[in-house]
Every structure is written in structure tokens, then in C-alpha cells.
Design an enzyme around this catalytic site. Structure first.
Site, short mmCIF file in Angstrom:
data_model
loop_
_atom_site.label_atom_id
_atom_site.label_comp_id
_atom_site.label_asym_id
_atom_site.label_seq_id
_atom_site.Cartn_x
_atom_site.Cartn_y
_atom_site.Cartn_z
N LYS A 1 9.18 -2.52 -15.24
CA LYS A 1 8.58 -1.21 -15.22
C LYS A 1 9.08 -0.73 -16.41
O LYS A 1 10.25 -0.78 -16.74
CB LYS A 1 8.94 -0.19 -13.94
CG LYS A 1 8.51 0.91 -13.95
CD LYS A 1 8.87 1.88 -12.51
CE LYS A 1 8.22 2.96 -12.55
NZ LYS A 1 8.82 3.65 -11.20
N SER B 1 8.77 5.73 -4.70
CA SER B 1 7.78 4.84 -5.79
C SER B 1 7.94 3.51 -5.90
O SER B 1 7.05 2.88 -6.61
CB SER B 1 8.60 5.38 -7.20
OG SER B 1 8.57 6.81 -7.21
N SER C 1 5.52 5.86 -8.10
CA SER C 1 4.99 5.75 -9.61
C SER C 1 5.02 4.35 -10.20
O SER C 1 4.68 4.14 -11.48
CB SER C 1 5.92 6.60 -10.48
OG SER C 1 7.35 6.27 -10.18
#
Lengths: 147, 524
Positions: free
Chosen positions: B76, B195, B171
Site C-alpha cells: 500500500k 481499512s 482504505s
């Protein structure tokens, strides 16, 4: 006198007198010391009063983020309204919790230098620099409002 | 080959059925053909191929570094990666090349993993849809699956199939989409309020949130220091255990990692759940929970009952305050953590130079989006002297109540909690953006947030497909540092439900606006 403050003292006292002023807050607008109502009222009063909200001024100074449009203020008001639900919970006798690892000791390593000497690496990411210095414009206490 | 599990492909590498460079090239090719998903911000093609070559040399010598040697992974974009742009999907860090690797990234690279690229996210990991980053929203691969297409009824003949696509959740949406679309075998996400588990549920992959303090946060750009953890996304529970094994453990660079010795474990092939006590927290039957998920949850509970486990209803009375508490604590910590972005030492810097403060303010206005600025402002509000006691301290007290709820339940003999992960399956993007970020986050994090409050390990396991053909997952929450037990239960459940594999159809037309975002993605 500041145009905002002059408005203040002309209008009826009651419509402005809902703010608590801490002596440490340096703003260009002075408010008389008054009772504090709920945080939301406080903010809403600030929003409604034509002299502008000292709360928002103060926040912008602290946060260094401007959020002056109506949408921004509305967002903040909603956030406070949402957070007010916390007051429904009875927390008498409860200690605040900083960390879920509070029962353990944080690891502290030996005070030995293990890395460093990477000045060039670190300077690479800065836009304005002179020799080994980061360059900043001159600093002053109050934020200059450009709008 | 790309649909295999990590373990299977690792075995294939060891036996020489495929080479690391072949594997890497195939993943990169698939990545290119699925660019429209917008899962990746940066594709590190050159470095990945180099890493693959090194790995190949090691395999030829018969000396692979471990199970992860040669395995393509994605990270990420809020983890620092040396030499590769780290943006957090924000203008503030566009063009920022980190000088160091986050500990977890370093650990993966030390094991020989091949870093394919950095995945897309909500800006600074704030959001629950992966729609608010500056590189555009991430599309759920399931939007292009046969399963979804069969169930979706076009409203009109002229309706573009592109407008029907669903979000990944957030997210860590990019990471979830990358794993779900087979472009990598594992991906790193971060989990602060759900997330990792939220997009895992929407994308039909396994999302593990480890116990706070187990995995190092050094190099993970912080959102909420007291709740952040690196998350692991894989296609099956065994793979998650493998990745966990290589990441967990004390890091001298992160003093919030515990010093206990961590022993990597293997999960039993035939897990046994008959001696376990499963708790069903009644407060997780939250308003808005879809009837499908409720039914699935109930079926899962029956599965355990029939296997001999003790299944009881339990209560976590302060659950409904966890989202409010999170709202206050999160914005407060965010206000503090975002203060470091001033343009002086790294990141975006405004041209305004009348004074330091005005430069800072302009930089932050230009660099942050509305969501981030809104949270910073709210956070500073809650931290004002006159509000500190009433909001921040109050929230910390409520946090203790929430954590105590869990302690009580686990103390009464319950081993694992079984809950839904999300309130519904993935919603279409056009519907999702009708509400603002804060409202959506408040709605979507409701079932995942409390585990972050209490620092407990939790995992999403894909359970079934919804009526619309989209994945639904269920969540297991375990005791602190009992990942082995948690993953064992998750593996058992995974074997029982036999979640179907996604059948990705080739996308014939690409929408033009997708390519707009590709301009900002960089290939290094």
C-alpha cells in the site's frame, strides 16, 4: 479599532456574549468573558455572529489549515454534533486509556548511534535548501490573511 | 498459475515448474491489462524484474531465502519504500522518494519477495471506499466478474457497463483489488478502523489485522499511532499465516512492538473447532445490516454449532459508541500526525513565501484534500484547552470501556467472536459518492472499528456471494496475540464455505476517464 470589533460593540451584547476567552489566545478580536454553553452552541454562535468566529480563527492558526467556506464550517459543526454523543456514556471512575499496551513497558534501546550521516539523502527531498540548511521564509506569530 | 495460492506457487518455484522472472513477467502483464482497475499508483517494473532475476539465481543455486523468495507482492502506498515514490495518494507527497524502507517492506525484501508496486488508497488512508485519493478511485475486480454481470440488470440498453462498477471498500482498496485480480500473491495494507478488513470483504479476499504491537509500524506513515497496524491481504488463510510469520516480531525501531519472542507457526491441515467457544455479540446486529449478511452470519454460527463448538450470544454494550470514540481520537491524532507536513523538509511546498506560517498554510491547503483538512480541523478543535477534557479525555475513557467489554467477554471463556465485516456488499461507485467521506466512514467502519480500539487481532474471511454476485465476508475477532488460534478457526471456516473463485471477464471497452488517472501514475 478593528472593524470587526467595532461591529461587536455596536450590536446587542446578548447576541455575542456566548464565548469563553482564554487570556492566552491572541486574536485581533476581543470578547467579554462569558459563560460557556455547549461546544456546538459555541461554534454556531461564532458562525452566526457577523464579526466572524474567533474559534475558527484560533483553529486555523493552530492547524495551519484554512477552512473558511460555509461547507467547511458546516462539516466541523457536524463533526462536533457527532462527537457530542460521547456525553451519553457514563465514565465516572474510568481512567483514560492511552494505549492498549499500557500494561507493558515500552522498549528503550541503548543510547548508541547506529545510523546517520545521511545528510545528502535527507536534503534530496527538500525543495529549498542552501548548503546543508533547509530554507524557510521569515517567521511571524500571526498568520497573514491573504484573502 | 497466477490463481494459485502463495504456498502452491512457492512450491512450483522450488520444483522449477516456473521461474521467478516468468512469474514476475506474467504478473506485470496481467497488471497492465487490468490497469483500468486503478489498483496501482506506481509499478516498479525495473526493480521488480531485477529482484526476480536475483531470486532466480538463488533458486538455481538451490538456496532460496524462504517461502517468499520470488513471490510477487504489492504494498500500500503509505509504506515507505526506498527509491520508489511514496505518495499516500496525496498531492502533499507526490514525487516524494523515500530514503528508507519500512520495516515490513524490508522484511519482505529480505525474504526475497518481488515488490511489484505501490497500491492505491484513500488519501492518507482516510476513508472507507478507496475513492478519495488524488489518483482516482479503485474499481472492484468483481465489477468485471461473470458472477456480478449475470446478476446485474441493465437499467437501459444504452447504459454503459462502466457506470455500474462497484467500489473496493477502503482504505486499502488497491491492495485488495491487486490480490483479488491475481496480479500479486499477497499485499500489505494498513488497518486503523477496518481499512484492511473492509476492502477484503468487498473484494473477496482474506484480510488480517494483527494484534497491535505484533508487527512494526516503522515506515508506515501514521494516521492514528495508538491504533494503526500493518494489514495482510491474501487469497487464503494459510497464505496470511505465511506472511504474518515473516513480518511479526519485535523491531528496535518501533518501541510499540512487544518484546515477546514470536514463533512463526503453521496451521493444522485439519483444524478442529469442537472444543472452542464462539461468541456472537448481539450489538453487531447493527441497524442497516443487510438481511443477506444476517442470514449468512446465522448460518455460520450453525456451522460451528454442528461441529461441536459452543456458540453463545454475548454482549459488548459500548459497541455503538466505538465509532464516535474513534471519530474523536482519530481526528485528534491525525491533527498531530499531519502537523509534520509543512513543505520544509519533504513533500509539496507552496510558492507562497511571505512568512513561514503563510507558507505552511498554503502548502497544506494545496497538498491536502477536503477530507484530510476537515479531520485536522476537527482534531484541533477537540484538542483545544476548553474541549480537551470533554472530548479527548472523554473519548479515551470510553475507549477503556470498549476494551474492557472485550476483556470481560474473553474472560468469561469465549475464545473467538464471530461477526459480520460489513453492513452490505459493495455499493456502486455512483451511489457511494452521494454521501460524504465522514458519513460513509462512520457507516462502514461500525463493525470493524472496535477491534482497533481494543488492539485485538481480527480477520475477514470471504464467506459467500450476495444476490448481486458480490463477495460477503465474515469477521473473526480473537484474543490479543492469539493469532494462531484466530487463524486456525478462520482456516476451518474457509474450508467449510468454499468461497468461489472470481471469474474475471475480459473487459472489451475501456472508459476514457480511466486513462486520465494513468497519467499521474509513474513507472519506475
Amino acid at each position: 479599532m478593528d472593524p470587526d470589533t467595532s461591529l461587536l460593540f455596536q450590536a446587542p451584547f446578548s447576541s455575542y456574549c456566548k464565548h469563553f476567552c482564554s487570556l492566552e489566545v491572541i486574536t485581533s478580536i476581543c470578547f467579554p468573558r462569558c459563560e460557556v454553553h455547549t461546544a456546538q452552541e459555541q461554534l454556531c454562535e461564532g458562525v452566526r455572529s457577523p464579526s466572524g468566529s474567533w474559534v475558527l480563527d484560533h483553529l486555523e492558526q493552530l492547524a495551519l489549515v484554512d477552512f473558511r467556506d460555509a461547507e467547511g464550517v458546516e462539516r466541523l459543526r457536524k463533526a462536533i454534533q457527532f462527537a457530542d454523543q460521547l456525553h451519553e456514556v457514563n465514565t465516572d471512575g474510568v481512567e483514560p486509556m492511552d494505549s492498549v499496551l499500557e500494561d507493558r513497558c515500552l522498549y528503550l534501546r541503548e543510547d548508541d548511534v547506529t545510523e546517520g550521516n545521511c545528510t545528502n539523502e535527507l536534503l534530496k527531498n527538500a525543495r529549498e535548501k542552501v548548503e546543508e540548511y533547509f530554507v524557510a521564509p521569515p517567521g511571524i506569530v500571526l498568520l497573514i490573511k491573504t484573502s | 498459475m497466477l490463481r494459485a495460492s502463495l504456498r502452491e506457487v512457492s512450491a512450483a518455484l522450488r520444483e522449477g515448474h516456473v521461474t521467478p522472472t516468468e512469474l514476475c513477467q506474467r504478473c506485470l502483464a496481467l497488471l497492465k491489462s487490468t490497469r483500468f482497475l486503478n489498483a496501482y499508483i506506481t509499478v516498479a517494473e525495473e526493480t521488480a524484474l531485477k529482484q526476480a532475476e536475483e531470486s532466480e539465481k538463488r533458486y538455481k543455486r538451490g538456496q532460496p531465502l524462504g517461502v517468499l523468495d520470488g513471490i510477487p507482492i504489492a504494498v500500500k502506498d503509505n509504506f515507505n519504500t526506498a527509491g520508489i515514490e511514496t505518495t499516500c495518494a496525496s498531492n502533499m507527497l507526490k514525487g516524494y522518494i523515500s530514503p528508507y524502507n519500512a520495516t515490513v517492506v524490508q522484511k519482505l525484501l529480505d525474504q526475497g519477495a518481488v515488490l511489484l508496486g505501490k497500491t492505491n488508497l484513500d488519501e492518507f488512508a482516510m476513508g472507507s471506499g478507496s475513492t478519495d485519493g488524488v489518483f482516482g478511485p479503485v474499481r472492484n475486480p468483481w465489477s468485471y466478474s461473470r458472477q456480478y454481470k449475470e446478476k446485474s440488470v441493465p437499467k437501459s440498453l444504452s447504459e454503459d457497463e462502466e457506470s455500474n462498477w462497484v467500489i473496493t471498500g477502503g482504505s486499502s482498496g488497491g491492495s485488495a483489488a491487486a490480490v483479488s485480480s491475481f496480479t500479486c500473491f499477497a499485499a500489505l495494507g494498513s488497518d486503523t478502523g477496518g481499512s484492511t478488513r473492509n476492502p477484503a470483504a468487498h473484494c473477496g479476499v482474506v484480510g488480517l489485522k494483527p494484534t497491535y504491537g505484533l508487527i512494526s509500524r516503522h515506515g508506515l506513515i501514521p494516521l492514528v499511532n495508538s491504533m494503526d497496524v500493518p494489514g495482510i491481504l491474501t487469497r487464503c488463510v494459510d497464505d496470511a499465516a505465511i506472511v504474518l510469520g515473516s513480518l511479526a516480531g519485535h523491531d528496535p525501531k518501533d518501541s510499540t512492538t512487544i518484546q515477546d519472542n514470536f514463533k512463526p507457526f503453521e496451521l493444522p491441515n485439519l483444524p478442529d473447532v469442537s472444543k472452542l467457544s464462539i461468541g456472537i455479540p448481539k450489538e453487531y446486529h447493527a441497524p442497516g445490516l443487510s438481511s443477506e449478511i444476517l442470514a449468512l452470519w446465522s448460518k455460520a454460527a450453525d456451522l460451528f454449532k454442528n461441529a461441536g463448538a459452543q456458540v453463545t450470544e454475548v454482549s459488548l454494550p459500548h459497541t455503538r459508541y466505538s465509532i464516535v470514540c474513534y471519530h474523536v481520537l482519530c481526528t485528534a491524532e491525525v491533527a498531530s500526525n499531519m502537523a509534520r507536513f509543512d513543505g520544509l523538509e519533504y513533500g509539496h511546498r507552496s510558492d507562497m513565501n511571505k512568512s513561514t506560517e503563510s507558507m505552511y498554510a498554503a502548502t497544506r491547503r494545496e497538498g491536502f484534500n477536503d477530507v484530510v483538512r476537515g479531520r485536522i480541523l476537527s482534531g484541533n478543535y477537540f484538542l483545544l484547552k476548553q474541549n480537551y477534557e470533554n472530548y479527548f479525555i472523554k473519548a479515551q475513557k470510553v475507549r477503556r470501556l470498549i476494551a474492557n467489554d472485550f476483556l470481560k467477554v474473553f474472560g468469561s471463556g469465549v475464545d473467538i467472536l464471530l461477526t459480520p465485516t460489513t453492513l452490505s456488499d459493495a455499493v456502486p461507485y455512483m451511489e457511494f459518492i452521494k454521501e460524504d467521506n465522514r458519513t460513509r466512514s462512520a457507516q462502514d467502519d461500525i463493525l470493524t472499528q472496535a477491534a482497533n480500539m481494543a488492539g485485538l487481532p481480527a480477520i475477514n474471511v470471504p464467506a459467500a456471494l450476495s444476490e448481486r454476485g458480490l463477495p460477503i465476508g465474515l469477521q473473526f475477532i480473537g484474543r490479543s496475540f492469539q493469532e494462531k488460534q484466530l487463524l486456525t478457526v478462520a482456516k476451518w471456516f474457509e474450508k467449510q464455505v468454499k468461497f468461489p473463485m472470481i471469474q474475471l471477464e475480459e473487459v472489451k471497452r475501456h472508459s476514457h476517464d480511466v486513462f486520465q488517472h494513468q497519467k499521474s501514475a509513474s513507472f519506475s
